[in-house]
Every structure is written in C-alpha cells, then in structure tokens.
Design a protein around this motif. Structure first.
Motif, PDB file in Angstrom:
ATOM      1  N   UNK A  34      32.150 130.513  -8.356  1.00 18.63           N
ATOM      2  CA  UNK A  34      32.814 129.201  -8.435  1.00 18.63           C
ATOM      3  C   UNK A  34      34.153 129.303  -9.161  1.00 18.63           C
ATOM      4  N   UNK A  35      34.217 130.096 -10.233  1.00 19.66           N
ATOM      5  CA  UNK A  35      35.468 130.246 -10.986  1.00 19.66           C
ATOM      6  C   UNK A  35      36.546 130.910 -10.120  1.00 19.66           C
ATOM      7  N   UNK A  36      36.144 131.870  -9.301  1.00 19.78           N
ATOM      8  CA  UNK A  36      37.103 132.528  -8.398  1.00 19.78           C
ATOM      9  C   UNK A  36      37.624 131.535  -7.365  1.00 19.78           C
ATOM     10  N   UNK A  37      36.738 130.659  -6.893  1.00 21.64           N
ATOM     11  CA  UNK A  37      37.164 129.627  -5.943  1.00 21.64           C
ATOM     12  C   UNK A  37      38.158 128.687  -6.615  1.00 21.64           C
ATOM     13  N   UNK A  38      37.880 128.317  -7.846  1.00 20.77           N
ATOM     14  CA  UNK A  38      38.798 127.443  -8.594  1.00 20.77           C
ATOM     15  C   UNK A  38      40.176 128.090  -8.707  1.00 20.77           C
ATOM     16  N   UNK A  39      40.206 129.383  -9.033  1.00 19.46           N
ATOM     17  CA  UNK A  39      41.492 130.090  -9.130  1.00 19.46           C
ATOM     18  C   UNK A  39      42.213 130.110  -7.778  1.00 19.46           C
ATOM     19  N   UNK A  56      29.940 113.209  -1.889  1.00 19.45           N
ATOM     20  CA  UNK A  56      30.866 113.276  -0.761  1.00 19.45           C
ATOM     21  C   UNK A  56      32.181 113.873  -1.246  1.00 19.45           C
ATOM     22  N   UNK A  57      32.833 114.640  -0.375  1.00 15.82           N
ATOM     23  CA  UNK A  57      34.138 115.223  -0.700  1.00 15.82           C
ATOM     24  C   UNK A  57      35.107 114.957   0.439  1.00 15.82           C
ATOM     25  N   UNK A  58      36.377 114.921   0.109  1.00 13.02           N
ATOM     26  CA  UNK A  58      37.397 114.743   1.136  1.00 13.02           C
ATOM     27  C   UNK A  58      37.415 115.955   2.062  1.00 13.02           C
ATOM     28  N   UNK A  59      37.768 115.698   3.291  1.00 10.56           N
ATOM     29  CA  UNK A  59      37.870 116.743   4.304  1.00 10.56           C
ATOM     30  C   UNK A  59      38.799 117.865   3.834  1.00 10.56           C
ATOM     31  N   UNK A  60      39.925 117.495   3.274  1.00 12.06           N
ATOM     32  CA  UNK A  60      40.907 118.476   2.822  1.00 12.06           C
ATOM     33  C   UNK A  60      40.355 119.428   1.780  1.00 12.06           C
ATOM     34  N   UNK A  61      39.506 118.929   0.897  1.00  7.50           N
ATOM     35  CA  UNK A  61      38.900 119.781  -0.126  1.00  7.50           C
ATOM     36  C   UNK A  61      37.940 120.764   0.527  1.00  7.50           C
ATOM     37  N   UNK A  62      37.106 120.283   1.440  1.00  5.14           N
ATOM     38  CA  UNK A  62      36.191 121.180   2.156  1.00  5.14           C
ATOM     39  C   UNK A  62      36.966 122.231   2.943  1.00  5.14           C
ATOM     40  N   UNK A  63      38.068 121.818   3.537  1.00  2.00           N
ATOM     41  CA  UNK A  63      38.911 122.745   4.299  1.00  2.00           C
ATOM     42  C   UNK A  63      39.421 123.856   3.367  1.00  2.00           C
ATOM     43  N   UNK A  64      39.969 123.452   2.213  1.00  2.90           N
ATOM     44  CA  UNK A  64      40.524 124.425   1.274  1.00  2.90           C
ATOM     45  C   UNK A  64      39.449 125.377   0.738  1.00  2.90           C
ATOM     46  N   UNK A  65      38.271 124.852   0.454  1.00  2.00           N
ATOM     47  CA  UNK A  65      37.183 125.709  -0.020  1.00  2.00           C
ATOM     48  C   UNK A  65      36.783 126.686   1.079  1.00  2.00           C
ATOM     49  N   UNK A  66      36.712 126.205   2.320  1.00  2.00           N
ATOM     50  CA  UNK A  66      36.385 127.082   3.454  1.00  2.00           C
ATOM     51  C   UNK A  66      37.371 128.236   3.547  1.00  2.00           C
ATOM     52  N   UNK A  67      38.647 127.931   3.435  1.00  2.00           N
ATOM     53  CA  UNK A  67      39.678 128.964   3.510  1.00  2.00           C
ATOM     54  C   UNK A  67      39.543 129.923   2.319  1.00  2.00           C
ATOM     55  N   UNK A  68      39.276 129.374   1.136  1.00  2.00           N
ATOM     56  CA  UNK A  68      39.183 130.196  -0.073  1.00  2.00           C
ATOM     57  C   UNK A  68      38.040 131.206   0.010  1.00  2.00           C
ATOM     58  N   UNK A  69      36.921 130.810   0.635  1.00  2.00           N
ATOM     59  CA  UNK A  69      35.767 131.717   0.700  1.00  2.00           C
ATOM     60  C   UNK A  69      35.638 132.387   2.069  1.00  2.00           C
ATOM     61  N   UNK A  70      36.595 132.109   2.946  1.00  2.00           N
ATOM     62  CA  UNK A  70      36.620 132.709   4.286  1.00  2.00           C
ATOM     63  C   UNK A  70      35.332 132.417   5.060  1.00  2.00           C
ATOM     64  N   UNK A  71      34.933 131.159   5.030  1.00  2.00           N
ATOM     65  CA  UNK A  71      33.711 130.731   5.718  1.00  2.00           C
ATOM     66  C   UNK A  71      33.921 129.314   6.240  1.00  2.00           C
ATOM     67  N   UNK A  72      33.482 129.036   7.458  1.00  2.16           N
ATOM     68  CA  UNK A  72      33.659 127.724   8.054  1.00  2.16           C
ATOM     69  C   UNK A  72      32.543 126.783   7.595  1.00  2.16           C
TER      70      UNK A  72
END
Length: 119
Positions: A34-39, A56-72
C-alpha cells in the motif's frame, strides 16, 4: 445535526461491492504494498489507508491505482456485475478459438483419411 445520505451510496436492488474492502482483499491476496502504491500515486500513505476504508471511490482513483499496480481493477470489478457481457478482446478470442477448432477438426479428418490410405 441531521446527516444527509449521499444518493450514490444508496444501494439499489443489486448492491455494489465495498470498494475499499475489495482493494484491501486484493492487496493482501497479491502482496501489493500500500505504501508503494501511495508513492506511485504521489499521495500520503494515510490517503491510501482512507481509500481502503471507503465504500465507494471515484473512477479516476481506481484508474490510477490500476495503472500503479499494473492490473485492471476495473475489469475485476466489472466481472462481478450481474450482467452477462463480453469484452471486445474476449469476442475476438472466441472467434479465433472457433477458427482454430474448425482447422483442428479438418486436420483430424485429413489425418484419418491418410491413415486409411496407408492401410
């Protein structure tokens, strides 16, 4: 003071998954730090902690997390929808699989004919 319920948080006849819980379970299952994702997101570690507590989270946040962890994650969530659907990629793969199966059947028939000729 009266609390006003957010309309987007009102569950309908088909409830949506708790996104924070989904992220928590996903991170635990796949060992995502989680800390690496935050960075990677350039946010405070406490922000990702709050994300994981939210229903619930905004779409944009889920998108950014997906990109950060390289997972859809969006596809993972979409797969939980009680609506049958196929992505364009799945449709293309099904079409390709059908063509390969037809070719395999033709080759099996051809092979059988050759074996019969050799007898």
């Amino acid at each position: 003071m009266k609390t006003i319920a957010k309309k987007y948080k009102t569950q309908g006849s088909v409830s949506y998954p708790h996104i924070g819980r989904f992220l928590t379970q996903y991170f635990a299952k796949y060992g995502v730090n989680r800390a690496a994702v935050a960075r990677e997101l350039n946010v405070a570690d406490s922000t990702t902690t709050r994300y994981m507590a939210q229903e619930s989270l905004q779409f944009g946040i889920l998108w950014k997390i997906s990109v950060a962890i390289n997972r859809n994650l969006l596809a993972d969530l979409a797969s939980r929808l009680p609506i049958p659907f196929a992505t364009p990629r799945e449709i293309a793969l099904e079409t390709e699989l059908k063509a390969v199966q037809e070719e395999l059947n033709a080759l099996k028939l051809e092979n059988k004919i050759y074996k019969d000729l050799l007898k």
